[in-house]
Design a protein around this motif. Structure first.
Motif, short mmCIF file in Angstrom:
data_model
loop_
_atom_site.label_atom_id
_atom_site.label_comp_id
_atom_site.label_asym_id
_atom_site.label_seq_id
_atom_site.Cartn_x
_atom_site.Cartn_y
_atom_site.Cartn_z
N ASP A 23 0.83 -1.21 0.00
CA ASP A 23 0.00 0.00 0.00
C ASP A 23 0.86 1.26 0.00
O ASP A 23 0.35 2.38 0.03
N ARG A 73 -4.79 -4.07 2.68
CA ARG A 73 -4.12 -2.77 2.72
C ARG A 73 -4.11 -2.10 1.36
O ARG A 73 -4.35 -0.89 1.23
N TYR A 103 -6.29 -2.53 -0.98
CA TYR A 103 -7.67 -2.09 -1.26
C TYR A 103 -7.97 -0.78 -0.52
O TYR A 103 -8.48 0.18 -1.10
N LEU A 104 -7.65 -0.76 0.78
CA LEU A 104 -7.97 0.43 1.59
C LEU A 104 -7.19 1.66 1.10
O LEU A 104 -7.68 2.79 1.20
N GLU A 140 -15.47 -5.29 4.27
CA GLU A 140 -16.43 -4.34 3.71
C GLU A 140 -17.26 -3.69 4.83
O GLU A 140 -17.44 -2.47 4.87
N LEU A 188 -15.24 -1.29 7.02
CA LEU A 188 -15.00 -0.03 6.30
C LEU A 188 -16.26 0.85 6.37
O LEU A 188 -16.17 2.04 6.68
N PHE A 238 -13.59 6.32 7.00
CA PHE A 238 -13.97 6.17 5.60
C PHE A 238 -15.34 6.77 5.26
O PHE A 238 -15.75 6.74 4.10
#
Ligand code: URA
Ligand code: ZN
Length: 391
Positions: free
Chosen positions: A182, A238, A240-241, A270, A273, A279
Motif C-alpha cells: 500500500d 491494505r 484495497y484500503l 467491507e 470499512l 472512511f
C-alpha cells in the motif's frame, strides 16, 4: 462420428524452483534465508522462515543436531527444488501439461541494492533458459530486483522483462519496496506492470510474528497454514484500503493460496470499512461509484486453487463471482516442491504427491469431475489469462 473434444491442458501456475546460482548464494549466508549441511542429514537443509530460526539456533548451538531422530531446521533441500528434469518428471507423474515456474520465497528481497539488478538478470535468464529447453511446457513468473532504486526496477520491467519470451508475469512478496504494497511508492511499479500486461502473482513469505504462535513447537503447521494466508489477506486488504486497485485499474493480481482468507473475510472487511468514521466521507462522496472489495475480487483479482479442500475452493469461486464467472477466475496449482510425501518407502517423492491430489480432488468435488468449469480451473483459465499459447 463426432470428433473427440480436444483436452484442455492441465496447467500448474503455482510451482517453484531455485536455480543453482540462487542456492550458491544461500549456501554462503549466515542468516536466513540460508542453506546448511548437518552430518545427520543426507540432504542440506533449506532454512527460509523466521519461524524456523529457533530450531536453527538450537541445531547450530548444541550437539543435538547430530543425534539420530533430531528434527533439523527448515526442510531438506532435495533435487525437487533445483532440478529441471525432476520438475518435468513431477509434471509427467501428475499429468501436468504446462507449468508456470516461479522462484520460491524469499525471491530477491534480501539482496544488497548494488547487486540486485545483475542477480535478477541472471536468475530470470536461468528461468528463461529452462523454459526454452521444453517448448510449450514451461513459462515463468519473473522476480524483480526490489532492493534497487525505483528507477532501476521500472527500467527492469520495461526493458529487461520483454527480452524474456516465456515470462508471463512477476512473482511478488508482501514487503514490496520495504513498506508493503500500500506504499504509494509502489504505484508506478504497479502501473508499469499493468502497462506491460504482466499480472502479479502475490505470494506470502513473512507470515505473522512468532509470538502469536506461542512457545510450544508445532512444527511448520501454524506459520504455513495460518501465518501465510493471513499475510496475503492483510497485504491485499491494505492495497484495497489505500485505493491501489482504483489508481491502477489495469493491475491484475493472482493471489496465492486462494487469496489467503479473503474469500471468507471480504464481507467483514467491507462492513468494517462502512462502519468506520475514517472512511465515512469517502463512502458518502463516492456513492454508487465506490468499488467494494467484492468488485475488486471480480474485476482485478484471480485466485490460485491451492486451498486443499472443496469447502475453501467453493468459497473462493463464490467470492470471485460464483458460477461460471467465478470459476473463470481460479487456477490450479501444486506449490511443488513444498509439501512432499513424508515417510513411506525410499523414492516416495518420485511418485504421486498427496498434496497435489488434494487440490485436484477439490476442483472435481467443487465443480463436478470433468465439468467445463473444472477444466477451466485445471488449465483453461491459465491458458487464457497468461497467454500460454504464444511463444
Ligand atoms: N510454500 C512455499 O511456497 N514457501 C514456503 O516457504 C513454504 C511453503
Ligand atoms: Zn508457493
Amino acid at each position: 462420428m463426432a470428433t473427440p473434444k480436444p483436452q484442455t491442458p492441465v496447467v500448474d501456475i503455482h510451482t517453484h524452483m531455485y536455480p543453482p546460482e540462487y542456492i550458491s548464494m544461500l549456501s554462503s549466508r549466515a542468516s536466513i534465508p540460508l542453506v546448511r549441511t548437518f552430518p545427520s542429514s543426507p540432504d542440506p537443509r533449506l532454512v527460509l522462515l523466521e519461524a524456523e530460526v529457533p530450531a536453527l539456533e538450537k541445531a547450530t548451538g548444541s550437539g543435538d543436531a547430530n543425534a539420530p531422530g533430531t528434527i533439523l531446521p527448515g526442510r531438506p533441500l532435495t533435487r525437487h527444488f533445483t532440478s529441471l528434469s525432476q520438475k518435468i518428471s513431477f509434471m509427467d507423474t501428475h499429468n501436468i501439461s504446462i507449468s508456470v515456474l516461479s522462484l520460491a520465497n524469499p525471491w530477491l528481497d534480501f539482496l544488497p541494492a548494488n547487486e540486485a539488478v545483475s542477480i535478477a538478470r541472471s536468475i530470470n535468464a536461468s528461468f528463461e533458459e529452462m523454459c526454452g529447453a521444453h517448448p510449450g511446457r514451461l513459462y515463468f513468473f519473473a522476480s524483480l530486483p526490489l532492493t534497487s532504486p525505483l528507477e532501476a526496477i521500472l527500467s527492469f520491467i520495461t526493458t529487461a522483462l520483454p527480452s524474456f519470451r516465456h515470462c508471463r508475469g512477476i512473482i511478488l512478496g508482501t514487503s514490496g519496496l520495504g513498506s508493503g504494497l500500500d506504499d504509494p511508492a509502489m504505484l508506478p511499479m504497479f502501473a508499469a506492470l499493468a502497462d506491460a500486461n504482466l499480472p502479479v502473482f502475490l505470494h506470502p513469505h513473512y507470515g505473522l510474528p512468532n509470538s502469536v504462535f506461542g512457545k510450544a513447537d508445532y512444527g511448520h503447521v501454524l506459520p504455513l497454514a495460518l501465518g501465510f494466508p493471513m499475510e496475503t489477506t492483510i497485504a491485499v486488504a491494505r492495497m484495497y484500503l489505500a485505493g491501489v486497485f482504483d489508481a491502477v485499474p489495469g493491475l491484475r493480481m493472482i493471489l496465492a493460496h486462494s487469496g489467503g482468507t479473503l474469500p471468507f473475510l471480504a464481507g467483514r472487511i467491507e462492513s468494517c470499512l462502512l462502519h468506520d468514521a475514517k472512511f465515512a466521507g469517502a463512502v458518502r462522496e463516492q456513492g454508487d461509484r465506490r468499488r467494494t472489495v467484492w468488485d475488486v475480487l471480480r474485476e482485478q483479482v484471480y485466485l490460485d486453487a491451492v486451498v486443499y479442500s472443496e469447502v475453501g475452493l467453493k468459497a473462493a469461486i463464490e467470492a470471485s463471482g460464483g458460477g461460471k464467472e467465478g470459476a473463470a477466475r481460479l487456477m490450479f496449482g501444486t506449490d511443488h516442491p513444498f509439501f512432499p510425501p513424508l515417510g513411506g518407502p525410499k523414492g516416495a517423492e518420485d511418485g504421486e504427491w498427496e498434496s497435489v491430489r488434494l487440490n485436484a480432488d477439490a476442483v472435481g468435488r467443487a465443480l463436478g469431475e470433468g465439468s467445463e468449469e473444472a477444466e477451466m480451473v485445471m488449465g483453461g483459465n491459465a491458458v487464457r489469462v497468461l497467454r500460454l499459447y504464444e511463444e
